[in-house]
Design an enzyme around this catalytic site. Sequence first.
Site, short mmCIF file in Angstrom:
data_model
loop_
_atom_site.label_atom_id
_atom_site.label_comp_id
_atom_site.label_asym_id
_atom_site.label_seq_id
_atom_site.Cartn_x
_atom_site.Cartn_y
_atom_site.Cartn_z
N TYR A 1 21.56 -16.51 -34.07
CA TYR A 1 20.18 -16.71 -34.29
C TYR A 1 19.49 -15.41 -33.85
O TYR A 1 18.53 -14.74 -34.56
CB TYR A 1 19.44 -17.96 -33.72
CG TYR A 1 18.10 -18.13 -33.98
CD1 TYR A 1 17.60 -18.57 -35.38
CD2 TYR A 1 17.09 -18.23 -32.92
CE1 TYR A 1 16.22 -18.53 -35.39
CE2 TYR A 1 16.03 -18.26 -32.96
CZ TYR A 1 15.28 -18.27 -34.33
OH TYR A 1 14.01 -18.84 -34.19
N SER B 1 10.77 -14.13 -33.83
CA SER B 1 10.82 -15.01 -32.63
C SER B 1 11.01 -13.91 -31.22
O SER B 1 11.39 -12.86 -31.54
CB SER B 1 12.23 -15.75 -32.61
OG SER B 1 12.60 -16.34 -31.56
P1 NAP Z 1 10.85 -25.90 -39.70
O1 NAP Z 1 9.89 -26.95 -39.43
O2 NAP Z 1 12.52 -26.39 -39.93
O3 NAP Z 1 10.86 -25.32 -41.08
C1 NAP Z 1 11.53 -24.31 -41.89
C2 NAP Z 1 11.01 -24.14 -43.10
O4 NAP Z 1 11.95 -23.27 -43.76
C3 NAP Z 1 10.89 -25.27 -43.97
O5 NAP Z 1 9.95 -25.16 -44.74
C4 NAP Z 1 12.51 -25.15 -44.91
O6 NAP Z 1 11.96 -25.73 -46.05
C5 NAP Z 1 12.20 -23.82 -45.04
N1 NAP Z 1 13.52 -23.27 -45.44
C6 NAP Z 1 14.73 -23.28 -44.76
N2 NAP Z 1 15.86 -22.88 -45.66
C7 NAP Z 1 15.20 -22.46 -46.79
C8 NAP Z 1 15.64 -21.78 -47.93
N3 NAP Z 1 17.04 -21.51 -48.18
N4 NAP Z 1 14.88 -21.34 -49.04
C9 NAP Z 1 13.41 -21.65 -48.84
N5 NAP Z 1 13.12 -22.23 -47.79
C10 NAP Z 1 13.75 -22.55 -46.54
O7 NAP Z 1 11.00 -24.80 -38.73
P2 NAP Z 1 9.84 -23.81 -38.24
O8 NAP Z 1 9.95 -24.08 -36.47
O9 NAP Z 1 8.39 -24.03 -38.87
O10 NAP Z 1 10.55 -22.30 -38.34
C11 NAP Z 1 9.67 -21.23 -39.33
C12 NAP Z 1 9.87 -19.86 -38.52
O11 NAP Z 1 9.60 -19.96 -37.24
C13 NAP Z 1 11.59 -19.75 -38.70
O12 NAP Z 1 11.84 -18.21 -39.13
C14 NAP Z 1 11.97 -19.61 -37.16
O13 NAP Z 1 12.88 -18.88 -36.88
C15 NAP Z 1 10.60 -19.42 -36.52
N6 NAP Z 1 10.46 -19.61 -35.24
C16 NAP Z 1 10.62 -20.98 -34.75
C17 NAP Z 1 10.61 -21.53 -33.41
C18 NAP Z 1 10.57 -22.91 -32.96
O14 NAP Z 1 10.94 -23.06 -31.75
N7 NAP Z 1 10.34 -23.59 -33.79
C19 NAP Z 1 10.28 -20.44 -32.56
C20 NAP Z 1 9.95 -18.90 -32.81
C21 NAP Z 1 10.55 -18.78 -34.13
P3 NAP Z 1 12.83 -26.48 -47.25
O15 NAP Z 1 13.95 -27.21 -46.40
O16 NAP Z 1 12.07 -27.51 -47.86
O17 NAP Z 1 13.56 -25.45 -48.12
#
Ligand code: NAP
Length: 242
Positions: free
Chosen positions: A155, A142
């Site tokens: 975070y 990120s």
């Molecule tokens: P999201 O839609 O909430 O997806 C998060 C994913 O992580 C889900 O598939 C969830 O699956 C999985 N997860 C959470 N806890 C877990 C665990 N204990 N074991 C296995 N899987 C787990 O969020 P996203 O935006 O796609 O996030 C993905 C990545 O992008 C993250 O690392 C986040 O920090 C990064 N990111 C996001 C943004 C943003 O603005 N959205 C910006 C920069 C970076 P389950 O709940 O089914 O386990």
Amino acid sequence: MGHLDGKIALITGASRGIGRAVALSLAQAGAHIVLTARTEADLQQLAGEITALGVQALAAVSDLTQAADVARVQQQVQDTFGQVDILVNNAGVGKYGTIDQVSVEEYDWMMNTNMRSTFLCTKAFLPAMLERRAGHVVFVGSVAGLRGLPNEAVYCASKHAQYGFATALDHEVRDRGVKVSYIAPGGVHTYFAFGTGRNPDDPKLQEFLDAEDVAEAVLFAVTQPPKGRIFLIGMRPMREAL
Ligand code: NAP
């Protein structure tokens, strides 16, 4: 013929959001996909979509903060595909708020999901890549891993930890044939932080990047020519200042 024909890619946090989009994008490029996350129904649904593309999918339900679950996934991968060529450390969670609004339990939740899962999965799948002198470890980090941002102290700490880990790893593995890439998006419209600081009805989400934009960056990173690597991709929505 796809750029990734015959490769095996493991995506953490593949049940929704960025991980789901990355899984589909790498499958469209010809890779067989290992899907990991805790929500079985979402993984099975996605596995069906991926096999319809003509490649194989393995849905490995797992809480990636747990060493025993990661060991079980490692065994399932060994039995099904034998190896992982591309590991995408994507699973992550976040809560927005000032430091007094973050509990010790929420600290552990963010650090364990974002960093401990990254450590466990890399430790599980990197050694075989090094033996083959080939492979790629991708971090969906990120912009919060590159700079401190208000209301995101823990975070940011977890994402900086991933960035330090990734840069150190690149030093360790580059001359042993393994590539490392850190993708650093700004705001992405997913399910991220819903209930922990983001509101699904917030109109600003429409101006964020889409999960598919990040997936395209991951695909770009993992399809570079053999003698080159992309270490860092920074991505920001037009609405966000640097
Ligand atoms: P999201 O839609 O909430 O997806 C998060 C994913 O992580 C889900 O598939 C969830 O699956 C999985 N997860 C959470 N806890 C877990 C665990 N204990 N074991 C296995 N899987 C787990 O969020 P996203 O935006 O796609 O996030 C993905 C990545 O992008 C993250 O690392 C986040 O920090 C990064 N990111 C996001 C943004 C943003 O603005 N959205 C910006 C920069 C970076 P389950 O709940 O089914 O386990």
